[in-house]
Scaffold this motif. Structure first.
Motif, PDB file in Angstrom:
ATOM      1  N   TRP A  57      32.963   3.614  59.870  1.00  0.00           N
ATOM      2  CA  TRP A  57      34.210   3.096  59.281  1.00  0.00           C
ATOM      3  C   TRP A  57      33.940   1.856  58.441  1.00  0.00           C
ATOM      4  N   MET A  58      33.069   0.980  58.940  1.00  0.00           N
ATOM      5  CA  MET A  58      32.820  -0.287  58.257  1.00  0.00           C
ATOM      6  C   MET A  58      32.206  -0.064  56.884  1.00  0.00           C
ATOM      7  N   PHE A  59      31.210   0.802  56.798  1.00  0.00           N
ATOM      8  CA  PHE A  59      30.564   1.014  55.504  1.00  0.00           C
ATOM      9  C   PHE A  59      31.454   1.816  54.551  1.00  0.00           C
ATOM     10  N   ALA A  60      32.263   2.713  55.079  1.00  0.00           N
ATOM     11  CA  ALA A  60      33.244   3.384  54.221  1.00  0.00           C
ATOM     12  C   ALA A  60      34.252   2.372  53.687  1.00  0.00           C
ATOM     13  N   THR A  61      34.606   1.399  54.506  1.00  0.00           N
ATOM     14  CA  THR A  61      35.536   0.352  54.085  1.00  0.00           C
ATOM     15  C   THR A  61      34.916  -0.553  53.028  1.00  0.00           C
ATOM     16  N   PHE A  62      33.635  -0.879  53.190  1.00  0.00           N
ATOM     17  CA  PHE A  62      32.956  -1.639  52.137  1.00  0.00           C
ATOM     18  C   PHE A  62      33.046  -0.896  50.804  1.00  0.00           C
ATOM     19  N   TYR A  63      32.782   0.401  50.860  1.00  0.00           N
ATOM     20  CA  TYR A  63      32.826   1.223  49.642  1.00  0.00           C
ATOM     21  C   TYR A  63      34.228   1.218  49.039  1.00  0.00           C
ATOM     22  N   ASN A  64      35.224   1.313  49.897  1.00  0.00           N
ATOM     23  CA  ASN A  64      36.621   1.362  49.440  1.00  0.00           C
ATOM     24  C   ASN A  64      37.116   0.024  48.912  1.00  0.00           C
ATOM     25  N   GLN A  65      36.733  -1.054  49.563  1.00  0.00           N
ATOM     26  CA  GLN A  65      37.385  -2.339  49.301  1.00  0.00           C
ATOM     27  C   GLN A  65      36.529  -3.358  48.557  1.00  0.00           C
ATOM     28  N   LEU A  66      35.209  -3.190  48.580  1.00  0.00           N
ATOM     29  CA  LEU A  66      34.345  -4.157  47.927  1.00  0.00           C
ATOM     30  C   LEU A  66      33.735  -3.618  46.637  1.00  0.00           C
ATOM     31  N   GLU A  67      32.981  -2.548  46.778  1.00  0.00           N
ATOM     32  CA  GLU A  67      32.271  -1.992  45.621  1.00  0.00           C
ATOM     33  C   GLU A  67      31.859  -0.559  45.932  1.00  0.00           C
ATOM     34  N   SER A  68      31.949   0.319  44.964  1.00  0.00           N
ATOM     35  CA  SER A  68      31.600   1.735  45.156  1.00  0.00           C
ATOM     36  C   SER A  68      30.087   1.917  45.070  1.00  0.00           C
ATOM     37  N   LYS A  69      29.398   1.354  46.045  1.00  0.00           N
ATOM     38  CA  LYS A  69      27.942   1.445  46.084  1.00  0.00           C
ATOM     39  C   LYS A  69      27.527   2.709  46.835  1.00  0.00           C
ATOM     40  N   GLU A  70      26.698   3.512  46.221  1.00  0.00           N
ATOM     41  CA  GLU A  70      26.282   4.765  46.842  1.00  0.00           C
ATOM     42  C   GLU A  70      25.505   4.517  48.129  1.00  0.00           C
ATOM     43  N   THR A  71      24.790   3.402  48.198  1.00  0.00           N
ATOM     44  CA  THR A  71      24.052   3.118  49.431  1.00  0.00           C
ATOM     45  C   THR A  71      25.002   2.886  50.601  1.00  0.00           C
ATOM     46  N   TRP A  72      26.165   2.307  50.333  1.00  0.00           N
ATOM     47  CA  TRP A  72      27.158   2.115  51.395  1.00  0.00           C
ATOM     48  C   TRP A  72      27.783   3.451  51.789  1.00  0.00           C
ATOM     49  N   LYS A  73      28.048   4.290  50.819  1.00  0.00           N
ATOM     50  CA  LYS A  73      28.588   5.614  51.109  1.00  0.00           C
ATOM     51  C   LYS A  73      27.587   6.428  51.933  1.00  0.00           C
TER      52      LYS A  73
END
Length: 383
Positions: A57-73
């Motif tokens: 959930w946390m890394f999906a949230t980073f992707y959603n709310q901070l930056e669309s980084k593929e490494t986070w996805k």
């Protein structure tokens, strides 16, 4: 307060996220290792489902709310795929823990595994629109609602009928979970559920005569004079108030926000250790010795969730009391829990504020409270 926003954001981006990116992925079997020492070395390979879900959930949230980084996805997907493959029993209940390869270790007695699994799949669906992810989130959510009156089911060790108590943790989590899954749920269902949960928290678990939020009350909503009935968990109570503030903002209900703020400040004043600073883990409402031997420890999540609540309170009301408390709790938290050598923060202090366990993650602590709080506070105080 905007100077705090930058401080919290930089700590998140430069210290905390890189720690989990570097040390937690299991590149062989999938999912994450959470039992990490101060340097990030894995000291145990068991995988706890609620921590797998929280990190996904946390890394999906980073992707959603901070930056669309593929490494986070990709990091979020690592947990999602491991959970989807190994996480549930034949009835759809989520196990508590697995081996590193995904074999079940502990039965699905803990409904919070299910709560965070629903959060994780619901959040990941936002960035990967596969219907299977949405369905897992919805099926899990409905299963939670079916189990809410007896969350542990056949694993409940209490004798039925003698002392029927309801616990505070599930209503508070359900309030937050309903908002997290709002994009998948019917609006009327969300409104009905959150209205009922807010009423339960504010008018039954909160006792206006004492000004305290109790961790357990009777099934009829009354206080009970027992170890469990006198139990206070200031961190839970305060965290739940920022959930209610979020609900108040969603409903454009300033009265709800102000009431949550008042209750939050009451719990904080009662839970603060005037001798050594910091917030107690557990207390007895009548001042008796608590049953929990760790009652006077200072825990990371208690302080971080308090900072989130205070930030949201100040942003919504400009209450100087919230600002003063934020600065006081910030000073304690950053001076005691933050590792000056970098990386993720410590989790457990003794009463005097010394590091009790030098771990950065374990059975109960993972990639969740520290990064979520840093993100929430940074976003709240930037606006």
């Amino acid at each position: 307060m905007k100077t705090y926003a930058s401080l919290y954001e930089q700590e998140l981006l430069k210290e905390v996220i890189p720690f989990w990116e570097q040390y937690s992925p299991d590149t062989e079997y999938g999912g994450y290792f959470t039992c990490l020492d101060r340097q990030g070395k894995v000291y145990d390979t068991d995988k706890f489902m609620w921590l797998q879900a929280r990190q996904a959930w946390m890394f999906a949230t980073f992707y959603n709310q901070l930056e669309s980084k593929e490494t986070w996805k990709d990091m979020a997907r690592r947990g999602i795929e491991f959970m989807e493959k190994h996480g549930r029993d034949e009835d759809g209940n989520w196990y508590f823990s697995l081996t590193k390869t995904g074999a079940p270790l502990v039965q699905p007695y803990n409904i919070f595994s299910d709560c965070f699994a629903a959060m994780a799949f619901g959040s990941f669906y936002k960035i990967d629109r596969q219907e299977a992810y949405a369905q897992i989130a919805l099926d899990t959510f409905q299963n939670i609602l079916k189990r809410r009156d007896n969350p542990k089911g056949r694993y409940n060790k209490l004798y039925p009928g003698t002392r029927n108590l309801q616990n505070f943790a599930l209503p508070m989590i359900l309030c937050n979970l309903s908002l997290e899954l709002e994009h998948l749920l019917d609006k009327n269902q969300v409104d009905e559920l959150t209205d009922g949960l807010a009423d339960l928290i504010l008018n039954q678990f909160y006792d206006k005569d004492t000004g305290l939020v109790y961790e357990n009350i009777t099934s009829e909503g009354a206080l009970h004079d027992s170890f469990e009935g006198r139990l206070l968990n200031p961190g839970h109570a305060i965290e739940s108030m920022w959930f209610l503030m979020d609900l108040g903002r969603r409903k454009n209900n300033q009265t709800l926000i102000l009431r949550a703020e008042k209750i939050m400040l009451q719990q904080l004043a009662h839970g603060w250790d005037e001798t050594y600073g910091g917030i107690f883990y557990f207390l007895d409402a009548q001042g008796h010795p608590p049953q929990q031997l760790e009652w006077d420890q200072k825990l990371w999540w208690v302080h971080l969730e308090t900072l989130v609540a205070l930030a949201k309170s100040y942003a919504a009301t400009q209450n100087p009391a919230s600002k003063a408390w934020f600065e006081k709790v910030h000073e304690y938290t950053w001076n005691h829990f933050r590792d000056p050598k970098g990386g993720e923060w410590f989790g457990y202090l003794n009463r005097q504020g010394q590091v009790h366990l030098p771990l950065k993650g374990g059975k109960w602590k993972g990639c969740f409270h520290v990064p979520r709080a840093l993100l929430q506070i940074a976003k709240t105080l930037q606006s």
